[in-house]
Design a protein around this motif. Sequence first.
Motif, mmCIF file in Angstrom:
data_model
loop_
_atom_site.group_PDB
_atom_site.id
_atom_site.type_symbol
_atom_site.label_atom_id
_atom_site.label_comp_id
_atom_site.label_asym_id
_atom_site.label_seq_id
_atom_site.Cartn_x
_atom_site.Cartn_y
_atom_site.Cartn_z
ATOM 1 N N MET A 1 0.849 -1.174 0.000
ATOM 2 C CA MET A 1 0.000 0.000 0.000
ATOM 3 C C MET A 1 0.904 1.249 0.000
ATOM 4 S SD MET A 1 -3.153 0.807 2.665
ATOM 5 C CE MET A 1 -3.740 -0.853 2.650
ATOM 6 N N ASN A 2 0.681 2.131 -0.954
ATOM 7 C CA ASN A 2 1.489 3.352 -0.994
ATOM 8 C C ASN A 2 0.988 4.350 0.053
ATOM 9 O OD1 ASN A 2 -0.650 4.944 -2.109
ATOM 10 N ND2 ASN A 2 -0.110 4.285 -4.178
ATOM 11 N N THR A 3 1.695 5.441 0.210
ATOM 12 C CA THR A 3 1.382 6.421 1.258
ATOM 13 C C THR A 3 -0.028 6.988 1.103
ATOM 14 O OG1 THR A 3 3.719 7.006 1.416
ATOM 15 C CG2 THR A 3 2.150 8.562 2.359
ATOM 16 N N ARG A 4 -0.400 7.340 -0.111
ATOM 17 C CA ARG A 4 -1.734 7.904 -0.349
ATOM 18 C C ARG A 4 -2.814 6.894 0.057
ATOM 19 N NH1 ARG A 4 -5.951 8.516 -3.783
ATOM 20 N NH2 ARG A 4 -6.635 10.643 -4.220
ATOM 21 N N GLU A 5 -2.637 5.634 -0.357
ATOM 22 C CA GLU A 5 -3.607 4.590 -0.010
ATOM 23 C C GLU A 5 -3.656 4.368 1.494
ATOM 24 O OE1 GLU A 5 -2.006 1.435 -2.345
ATOM 25 O OE2 GLU A 5 -3.269 1.877 -4.079
ATOM 26 N N GLN A 6 -2.503 4.419 2.149
ATOM 27 C CA GLN A 6 -2.450 4.238 3.602
ATOM 28 C C GLN A 6 -3.211 5.353 4.318
ATOM 29 O OE1 GLN A 6 -1.350 1.578 5.230
ATOM 30 N NE2 GLN A 6 -2.034 2.509 7.147
ATOM 31 N N ILE A 7 -3.058 6.568 3.839
ATOM 32 C CA ILE A 7 -3.782 7.704 4.427
ATOM 33 C C ILE A 7 -5.288 7.520 4.230
ATOM 34 C CG2 ILE A 7 -4.219 10.190 4.205
ATOM 35 C CD1 ILE A 7 -1.174 10.404 3.394
ATOM 36 N N LEU A 8 -5.674 7.161 3.015
ATOM 37 C CA LEU A 8 -7.091 6.958 2.709
ATOM 38 C C LEU A 8 -7.665 5.824 3.550
ATOM 39 C CD1 LEU A 8 -9.060 8.337 0.787
ATOM 40 C CD2 LEU A 8 -8.557 6.572 -0.881
ATOM 41 N N HIS A 9 -6.934 4.730 3.637
ATOM 42 C CA HIS A 9 -7.375 3.570 4.423
ATOM 43 C C HIS A 9 -7.548 3.955 5.900
ATOM 44 C CE1 HIS A 9 -7.892 -0.627 5.450
ATOM 45 N NE2 HIS A 9 -6.960 -0.491 6.390
ATOM 46 N N GLY A 33 0.684 6.508 10.210
ATOM 47 C CA GLY A 33 2.129 6.549 10.437
ATOM 48 C C GLY A 33 2.837 7.528 9.519
ATOM 49 N N VAL A 34 2.164 8.679 9.266
ATOM 50 C CA VAL A 34 2.735 9.693 8.379
ATOM 51 C C VAL A 34 2.640 11.066 9.038
ATOM 52 C CG1 VAL A 34 2.116 8.385 6.285
ATOM 53 C CG2 VAL A 34 0.556 10.145 7.169
ATOM 54 N N SER A 35 3.333 12.024 8.463
ATOM 55 C CA SER A 35 3.283 13.401 8.964
ATOM 56 C C SER A 35 2.090 14.137 8.357
ATOM 57 C CB SER A 35 4.569 14.135 8.588
ATOM 58 O OG SER A 35 4.624 14.303 7.177
ATOM 59 N N PHE A 40 -1.226 16.400 3.636
ATOM 60 C CA PHE A 40 -1.543 17.571 2.825
ATOM 61 C C PHE A 40 -0.857 17.559 1.463
ATOM 62 C CE2 PHE A 40 -2.615 19.328 7.105
ATOM 63 C CZ PHE A 40 -3.981 19.368 6.881
ATOM 64 N N HIS A 41 0.090 16.675 1.286
ATOM 65 C CA HIS A 41 0.683 16.480 -0.040
ATOM 66 C C HIS A 41 -0.341 15.830 -0.976
ATOM 67 C CE1 HIS A 41 3.604 15.539 -3.149
ATOM 68 N NE2 HIS A 41 3.177 14.288 -3.129
ATOM 69 N N TYR A 42 -1.145 14.936 -0.427
ATOM 70 C CA TYR A 42 -2.118 14.190 -1.240
ATOM 71 C C TYR A 42 -3.529 14.755 -1.175
ATOM 72 C CZ TYR A 42 1.516 10.656 -1.630
ATOM 73 O OH TYR A 42 2.680 10.005 -1.899
ATOM 74 N N PHE A 43 -3.883 15.391 -0.064
ATOM 75 C CA PHE A 43 -5.252 15.873 0.136
ATOM 76 C C PHE A 43 -5.217 17.299 0.688
ATOM 77 C CE2 PHE A 43 -5.106 11.293 0.781
ATOM 78 C CZ PHE A 43 -6.031 10.856 -0.155
ATOM 79 N N SER A 44 -6.039 18.168 0.144
ATOM 80 C CA SER A 44 -6.059 19.568 0.573
ATOM 81 C C SER A 44 -6.565 19.737 1.997
ATOM 82 C CB SER A 44 -6.945 20.399 -0.349
ATOM 83 O OG SER A 44 -6.481 20.326 -1.665
ATOM 84 N N ASN A 45 -7.534 18.895 2.372
ATOM 85 C CA ASN A 45 -8.156 19.012 3.684
ATOM 86 C C ASN A 45 -8.941 17.732 3.990
ATOM 87 O OD1 ASN A 45 -10.542 19.275 2.122
ATOM 88 N ND2 ASN A 45 -10.243 21.487 2.031
ATOM 89 N N LYS A 46 -9.573 17.707 5.130
ATOM 90 C CA LYS A 46 -10.312 16.521 5.570
ATOM 91 C C LYS A 46 -11.521 16.245 4.675
ATOM 92 C CE LYS A 46 -12.584 16.296 9.571
ATOM 93 N NZ LYS A 46 -12.954 16.172 10.988
#
Length: 192
Positions: A1-9, A33-35, A40-46
């Motif tokens: 799972m890449n970082t974007r997918e991990q954030i989404l998950h 487990g990310v900063s 905010f690199h992948y998503f503008s906001n919640k």
Amino acid sequence: MNTREQILHSAVQLFGTKGYHATSIQDICQLAGVSKGAVFHYFSNKIELLFEIHEVIIDILLTQYESVLKNDQTNSAVKLRQLINISVELMVKYKPYIAVLFREYKNLQDHYYTITKDKRDRCEAIVTEVIKQGMLNGEFRRDLEFSILAKLFFGICNWTYVWLNPEGMLTPQQISDNIWKLFIGGLAAGAQ
């Protein structure tokens, strides 16, 4: 799972358990487990995260529904059965996403809400069109209001995410078959 997918998950898990409003970006960062910078690199906001969760599911559903509608090799009853199978399969495969989709839809705002609503409306229009085609070609009863039938279709299929247990007595396919039999039994021409 890449970082974007991990954030989404992680967002899916937290929105599903805590709710959208009770979940902070920091909560998502900790679980993923990310900063915050990574989020905010992948998503503008919640709200964009919530929108993306909706997009994942609706885009899968819409693509598959449109494929069924465009298939001129099958009749309306077969198409309806395929739509049910797709819906139930999605409930099993993406249950956490589905839970967020249904519970947090009201929190989408502005253009996010409009985009999502348009896609949901298109899904309903496809089901309505399949039922309407079946009525016009004599496969289905003509004494029923097809727009209500589409809403009943989604009422039956969409709530399976609440009670469907993939390890239960019936397989998801058996559940789909039962939904289809019930639906088609009431729709079949001559079933008045």
